[in-house]
Design an enzyme around this catalytic site. Structure first.
Site, PDB file in Angstrom:
ATOM      1  N   LYS A 208       4.513  -1.362   5.050  1.00  0.00           N
ATOM      2  CA  LYS A 208       3.540  -2.113   4.268  1.00  0.00           C
ATOM      3  C   LYS A 208       2.212  -1.367   4.336  1.00  0.00           C
ATOM      4  O   LYS A 208       1.580  -1.307   5.394  1.00  0.00           O
ATOM      5  CB  LYS A 208       3.410  -3.510   4.867  1.00  0.00           C
ATOM      6  CG  LYS A 208       2.413  -4.397   4.166  1.00  0.00           C
ATOM      7  CD  LYS A 208       2.517  -5.805   4.725  1.00  0.00           C
ATOM      8  CE  LYS A 208       1.493  -6.735   4.126  1.00  0.00           C
ATOM      9  NZ  LYS A 208       1.639  -8.095   4.620  1.00  0.00           N
ATOM     10  N   LYS A 261       6.362  -1.967   0.535  1.00  0.00           N
ATOM     11  CA  LYS A 261       5.418  -2.481  -0.434  1.00  0.00           C
ATOM     12  C   LYS A 261       4.112  -1.744  -0.366  1.00  0.00           C
ATOM     13  O   LYS A 261       3.761  -1.254   0.689  1.00  0.00           O
ATOM     14  CB  LYS A 261       5.216  -3.987  -0.247  1.00  0.00           C
ATOM     15  CG  LYS A 261       4.532  -4.356   1.046  1.00  0.00           C
ATOM     16  CD  LYS A 261       4.508  -5.828   1.277  1.00  0.00           C
ATOM     17  CE  LYS A 261       3.339  -6.471   0.568  1.00  0.00           C
ATOM     18  NZ  LYS A 261       3.009  -7.795   1.116  1.00  0.00           N
TER      19      LYS A 261
HETATM   20  C1  PBG Z   1       0.974 -11.591   4.236  1.00  0.00           C
HETATM   21  C2  PBG Z   1       1.375 -10.979   2.958  1.00  0.00           C
HETATM   22  C3  PBG Z   1       0.602 -10.339   1.967  1.00  0.00           C
HETATM   23  C4  PBG Z   1       1.462 -10.047   0.915  1.00  0.00           C
HETATM   24  C5  PBG Z   1       2.735 -10.466   1.310  1.00  0.00           C
HETATM   25  N1  PBG Z   1       2.667 -11.017   2.577  1.00  0.00           N
HETATM   26  C6  PBG Z   1      -0.854 -10.109   1.864  1.00  0.00           C
HETATM   27  C7  PBG Z   1      -1.549  -9.143   2.719  1.00  0.00           C
HETATM   28  O1  PBG Z   1      -0.968  -8.432   3.512  1.00  0.00           O
HETATM   29  O2  PBG Z   1      -2.778  -9.143   2.601  1.00  0.00           O
HETATM   30  C8  PBG Z   1       1.083  -9.437  -0.402  1.00  0.00           C
HETATM   31  C9  PBG Z   1       1.988  -9.805  -1.543  1.00  0.00           C
HETATM   32  C10 PBG Z   1       1.421  -9.575  -2.901  1.00  0.00           C
HETATM   33  O3  PBG Z   1       0.338  -8.982  -3.068  1.00  0.00           O
HETATM   34  O4  PBG Z   1       2.084 -10.000  -3.859  1.00  0.00           O
HETATM   35  N2  PBG Z   1       0.390 -10.791   5.171  1.00  0.00           N
END
Ligand code: PBG
Length: 339
Positions: A208, A261
């Site tokens: 991530k 992601k």
């Molecule tokens: C929780 C989380 C996030 C996303 C998924 N789980 C936000 C972040 O890390 O700030 C992002 C998903 C999206 O942008 O659609 N931490």
């Protein structure tokens, strides 16, 4: 002086014969026959935002077409979604009340456990995954417990274990730790097993990146950090080897599926992970990717259906088995219209 000998000339080479790749592109029939990649509704996971309170779905300004649902309207939504040919959802909750520790996240009667029960009752075959994080529950908006201005890794993973158990007890099939803490997969696996949920799987947010493309999500979840940013725990977008290490690490800690992601900025990682790791790979086409496609379509600069299908196809071609996407329902509709 002997006369210079004429330079031997190579015989004229024959004109090169083109490799005629176009033979297989000539007709729709040939193109269908040799198409390498497919995207079907069964590959897609639909994210759902659950909000406190009851009443009609509330729109999210930065994500046209996406709503936040009260638990009372989830049964009907779930029935509709499975009728549309989708098989899986990913749930995001918000705190009814935020505090420094994010306590509401592991409440047995919290929004997500109640949402899981409501969906399970009305659409028993739908696969239910839940996001396991603290950012929507903490008053400071960070993904973990803050001690002395920093997110405390080991205190956080213990909380993530409690959240996962609350979701599993409500009937989730998969829990998805997304805080990017070290050891979170092992901690969640251990907590689930100790609590008697050995069959609940882990969909690990393994790679991530710290991304600008989560902005609309933080709007939807009211989860933007109130100080600093997430670069102390999410991966620097410049790093691929580190991301692959994180994926290998999460696999060895017991993840059942690995997620990357954002999706379109991680195609290299999908392709490389595909060759190294046998686990199912999931790509998350995040809120900013969705909003960008929506904006381009609204501005009339691309054909929405073609552009979305192309991104999903590229994500699958790179190596993803599954794609989490806010476009899942629209894609399923397009798929139904096409047959
Ligand atoms: C929780 C989380 C996030 C996303 C998924 N789980 C936000 C972040 O890390 O700030 C992002 C998903 C999206 O942008 O659609 N931490």
């Amino acid at each position: 002086m002997p006369r210079a000998r004429p330079v031997a000339r190579a015989p004229p080479s024959p004109a090169p014969v083109p490799v005629r790749l176009r033979r297989l592109r000539r007709t729709a029939g040939l193109r269908e026959l040799v198409a390498e990649t497919e995207v079907a509704s069964r590959h897609l996971i639909y994210p759902i935002f659950v909000r406190p309170g009851t009443g009609p779905p509330a729109p999210i300004g930065s994500m046209p077409g996406i709503d936040r649902y009260g638990v009372d309207s989830l049964g009907e939504l779930a029935r509709r979604i499975s009728g549309e040919g989708l098989r899986a959802v990913l749930l995001f909750g918000v705190a009814r009340r935020k505090d420094r520790e994010g306590r509401d996240a592991w409440a047995a009667d919290g929004l997500v456990p109640r949402a899981v029960r409501a969906i399970r009752r009305s659409a028993p075959d739908l696969v239910i995954a839940t996001d396991v994080c603290l950012c929507a529950y903490t008053s400071h908006g960070h993904c973990g417990v803050v001690r002395k201005g920093e997110v405390d890794n080991d205190a956080t993973v213990e909380r993530l274990g409690r959240i996962a158990v609350a979701h599993a007890a409500a009937g989730a099939d998969l829990v998805a730790p997304s805080a990017m803490m070290d050891g979170e997969v092992a901690a969640v696996r251990g907590a689930l097993d100790r609590a008697g949920h050995p069959t609940v799987g882990i969909l690990a947010y393994a790679s991530k990146h710290a991304s600008a493309f989560y902005a609309p999500f933080r709007d939807a979840e009211d989860s933007a950090p109130s100080f600093g940013d997430r670069r102390g725990y999410q991966i620097d977008p410049r790093n691929a080897r580190e991301a692959l290490r994180a994926m290998a690490r999460d696999a060895s800690e017991g993840a059942d599926l690995l997620m990357v992601k954002p999706a379109i900025t991680s195609l290299d990682l999908l392709a490389r992970a595909r060759h190294r790791i046998a686990l199912p790979l999931v790509a998350y086409q995040v809120s900013g990717e969705y909003a960008m496609l929506k904006a381009a379509a609204a501005a009339g600069v691309v054909d929405e259906r073609a552009a979305v299908t192309e991104t999903l196809t590229a994500i699958r071609r790179a190596g993803a088995d599954l794609v989490v996407t806010y476009y899942a329902r629209e894609f399923a509709r397009w798929a139904r219209e096409a047959t």
